[in-house]
Design an enzyme around this catalytic site. Structure first.
Site, short mmCIF file in Angstrom:
data_model
loop_
_atom_site.label_atom_id
_atom_site.label_comp_id
_atom_site.label_asym_id
_atom_site.label_seq_id
_atom_site.Cartn_x
_atom_site.Cartn_y
_atom_site.Cartn_z
N THR A 144 0.83 -1.20 0.00
CA THR A 144 0.00 0.00 0.00
C THR A 144 0.86 1.26 0.00
OG1 THR A 144 -1.59 1.26 1.34
CG2 THR A 144 -0.10 -0.19 2.52
N ASP A 145 0.30 2.36 -0.47
CA ASP A 145 1.01 3.64 -0.41
C ASP A 145 1.11 4.16 1.02
OD1 ASP A 145 -1.68 4.28 -0.08
OD2 ASP A 145 -1.76 5.71 -1.72
N GLU A 146 0.34 3.61 1.94
CA GLU A 146 0.34 4.12 3.32
C GLU A 146 1.65 3.86 4.05
OE1 GLU A 146 -3.22 3.79 5.64
OE2 GLU A 146 -4.43 3.32 3.88
N TYR A 170 -1.86 -0.35 10.95
CA TYR A 170 -2.01 -1.02 9.65
C TYR A 170 -0.81 -0.74 8.76
CZ TYR A 170 -3.24 -1.37 4.73
OH TYR A 170 -3.21 -1.63 3.38
N LYS A 174 2.11 -3.38 7.31
CA LYS A 174 2.41 -3.58 5.89
C LYS A 174 3.87 -3.24 5.59
CE LYS A 174 0.19 -4.71 2.98
NZ LYS A 174 -0.03 -6.10 2.44
#
Length: 378
Positions: A144-146, A170, A174
């Protein structure tokens, strides 16, 4: 000493983890439609009621098989890989909702970090450590970009070399799984690739996420909760475009590389909600079928959907902006999104209008309690 991994196999026999989830199920449908030859094993724990139906229509495909199991179950993973001579893993399985990670981070550590490590160990054992030596394989990890953190209004978009700075449990989980995948490539020679995507939307999106939540709440004439001032900005990618990007990486992506898959499509949350409202109102005005099918919907009652917008307390540590620089995958793999946002939103709304049986069966009592707890108005 680093092992020498083999090239990505030409004939691909896939194990797709998290295959009954939102993006995983869309990928299964996309892959079997566009790559009719080659085994696909759909592997999922089935974590919420009804998500097995995300794979409806695939059961009759001669090369499709479903295995219900947890990615922490190494024995079952190994037997599944051996039974079908799997040479490609596409790893979607993850806890993915930021709000839930704030309330229950343990589940995110267990699935996203420990589960990914279990899968990597099994892959290494079969593909690198077997008696025949390294065999052609590919382990593709969906991220994810997060993991990159947050951006200011004028900051350049995230690149593959942007330093990691996760801000939620989260995102941290990741980031940890991304680092494990990288370590298995550099230390052991496992043939890996990673993709970091922007926010996805489209069919089968779980109704606790922004776009489907707004659609379903309009149909029930319920408040449309907006965190804070609604000016949080995200880059949005239609899920089928994401699947196309992953397929491009599996085909021509370079071993050990990461690729950002973005929609080049930044929107503030409040602007998205207002767009969905306008499109819902237009659909109801243009077709009496929808008012007959959804008599409780705001536009069926003669109200503008935007009247349901309600601002709620912002969530802790809410990142202000994400944006993806997808120049690398465009340059190397000739990938670019094919579906513009207004078209994708229209397709998404129509899918939810036409599939009430899907979203009704996932919205059980525990789900409704979660929404009431999470989006309590100020």
């Amino acid at each position: 000493m680093t092992a020498t991994s083999s090239a990505s196999p030409a004939e691909k026999r896939l194990l797709v983890t998290g295959a009954a989830g939102f993006i995983g199920s869309n990928f299964c449908h996309y892959w079997l439609k566009n790559h009719p030859q080659g085994t696909l094993i759909a592997y999922d724990v089935l974590s919420y009621a009804g998500n097995r139906h995300n794979l409806d229509g695939l059961e009759t495909h001669p090369d499709f098989h479903f295995v219900q199991g947890d990615i922490n179950d190494a024995a079952l993973l190994e037997s599944s890989l051996r039974a079908h001579d799997i040479n490609v893993i596409v790893h979607f399985a993850a806890e993915s909702h930021v709000d839930r990670s704030i309330h229950d981070p343990d589940a995110f550590i267990q699935t996203n970090i420990v589960g990914t490590h279990t899968l990597l160990k099994v892959a290494k054992s079969l593909w690198l450590d077997g008696p025949e030596g390294p065999v052609p394989h590919r382990f593709h990890h969906i991220s994810t970009d997060e993991v990159y953190g947050t951006l200011g209004p004028q900051d350049p978009a995230f690149r593959e070399d942007t330093p990691y700075a996760p801000n939620s449990p989260y995102a941290a989980s990741k980031a940890g799984s991304d680092h494990l995948v990288r370590a298995y490539q550099h230390t052991y020679g496992l043939n890996t690739t990673t993709s970091n995507c922007s926010n996805n939307y489209g069919p089968y999106h779980f109704p606790e996420k922004l776009i489907p939540l707004i659609i379903v709440n309009i149909l029930h004439n319920k408040a449309l909760p907006i965190y804070g001032d609604g000016q949080q900005i995200r880059d949005w990618l239609y899920v089928e475009d994401h699947c196309r990007g992953i397929a491009a990486i599996l085909g021509e992506g370079r071993e050990g590389e990461s690729y950002n898959i973005g929609g080049c499509n930044e929107w503030a949350n409040i602007d998205i909600v207002q767009l969905v409202c306008r499109k819902m109102d237009a659909l109801f005005a243009g077709n009496p079928r929808w008012a007959e099918q959804y008599p409780q919907a705001a536009p069926a009652l003669g109200h503008r959907s935007e009247e349901l917008i309600q601002y709620v307390r912002d969530r802790p540590g809410h990142d202000r902006r994400y944006a993806i620089d997808a120049e690398k995958i465009t340059r190397e793999l000739a990938f670019a999104p094919a579906v513009d946002f207004p078209t994708g939103i229209q397709r998404t709304i129509l899918w939810y209008l036409e599939h009430p049986q899907w979203w009704q069966q996932v919205m059980d009592g525990s789900y409704r309690h979660w929404l009431d707890t999470q989006y309590g108005a100020e």
